[in-house]
Motif scaffolding. Structure first.
Motif, PDB file in Angstrom:
ATOM      1  N   MET A  35       0.687  -1.199  -0.078  1.00 26.51           N
ATOM      2  CA  MET A  35       0.052  -0.127   0.115  1.00 26.51           C
ATOM      3  C   MET A  35       0.668   1.296   0.138  1.00 26.51           C
ATOM      4  O   MET A  35       1.904   1.086   0.884  1.00 26.51           O
ATOM      5  N   SER A  36       0.408   2.204  -0.819  1.00 31.60           N
ATOM      6  CA  SER A  36       1.109   3.631  -0.488  1.00 31.60           C
ATOM      7  C   SER A  36       0.252   4.667   0.272  1.00 31.60           C
ATOM      8  O   SER A  36      -0.771   4.402   0.176  1.00 31.60           O
ATOM      9  N   ASP A  37       1.266   5.403   0.675  1.00 29.97           N
ATOM     10  CA  ASP A  37       0.647   6.480   1.335  1.00 29.97           C
ATOM     11  C   ASP A  37       0.156   7.891   0.351  1.00 29.97           C
ATOM     12  O   ASP A  37       1.021   8.912   0.537  1.00 29.97           O
ATOM     13  N   ARG A  94      -3.513   6.365   3.664  1.00 28.05           N
ATOM     14  CA  ARG A  94      -3.036   4.931   3.138  1.00 28.05           C
ATOM     15  C   ARG A  94      -4.311   4.572   2.428  1.00 28.05           C
ATOM     16  O   ARG A  94      -4.447   4.198   1.085  1.00 28.05           O
ATOM     17  N   SER A  95      -5.571   4.838   2.846  1.00 24.75           N
ATOM     18  CA  SER A  95      -6.906   4.454   2.309  1.00 24.75           C
ATOM     19  C   SER A  95      -7.630   5.448   1.479  1.00 24.75           C
ATOM     20  O   SER A  95      -8.230   5.292   0.626  1.00 24.75           O
TER      21      SER A  95
END
Length: 82
Positions: free
Chosen positions: A1-3, A56-57
């Motif tokens: 996951m990327s921020d 993140r989301s």
């Protein structure tokens, strides 16, 4: 996951006692991280965690949770208000 949502706008800007306006997740995270005298305190860790999760989301619920936790911490420490 990327921020990838660090620059996401908060639902409303948060004003610090010094008059600064925290407008993004990044602003809030950096403010809490540098302002806290005890970064290992559970409330601070939870707030920083909520801000990181929202980054993140990008999900509206995560963004709202991060904002609420940040406002609560800022008020409790007299750093500012929402």
């Amino acid at each position: 996951m990327s921020d990838c949502y660090w620059d996401a706008d908060l639902e409303r800007p948060l004003r610090t006692r010094e008059g600064r306006r925290l407008r993004t997740l990044r602003d809030a995270y950096e403010f809490v991280g540098t302002r806290s005298a005890c970064p290992g305190h559970p409330v601070v860790k939870t707030t920083l965690g909520a801000l990181a999760a929202a980054a993140r989301s990008g999900a509206p619920l995560d963004l709202r949770r991060a904002l609420e936790r940040t406002v609560r911490l800022m008020r409790a420490n007299h750093w500012g208000w929402g």
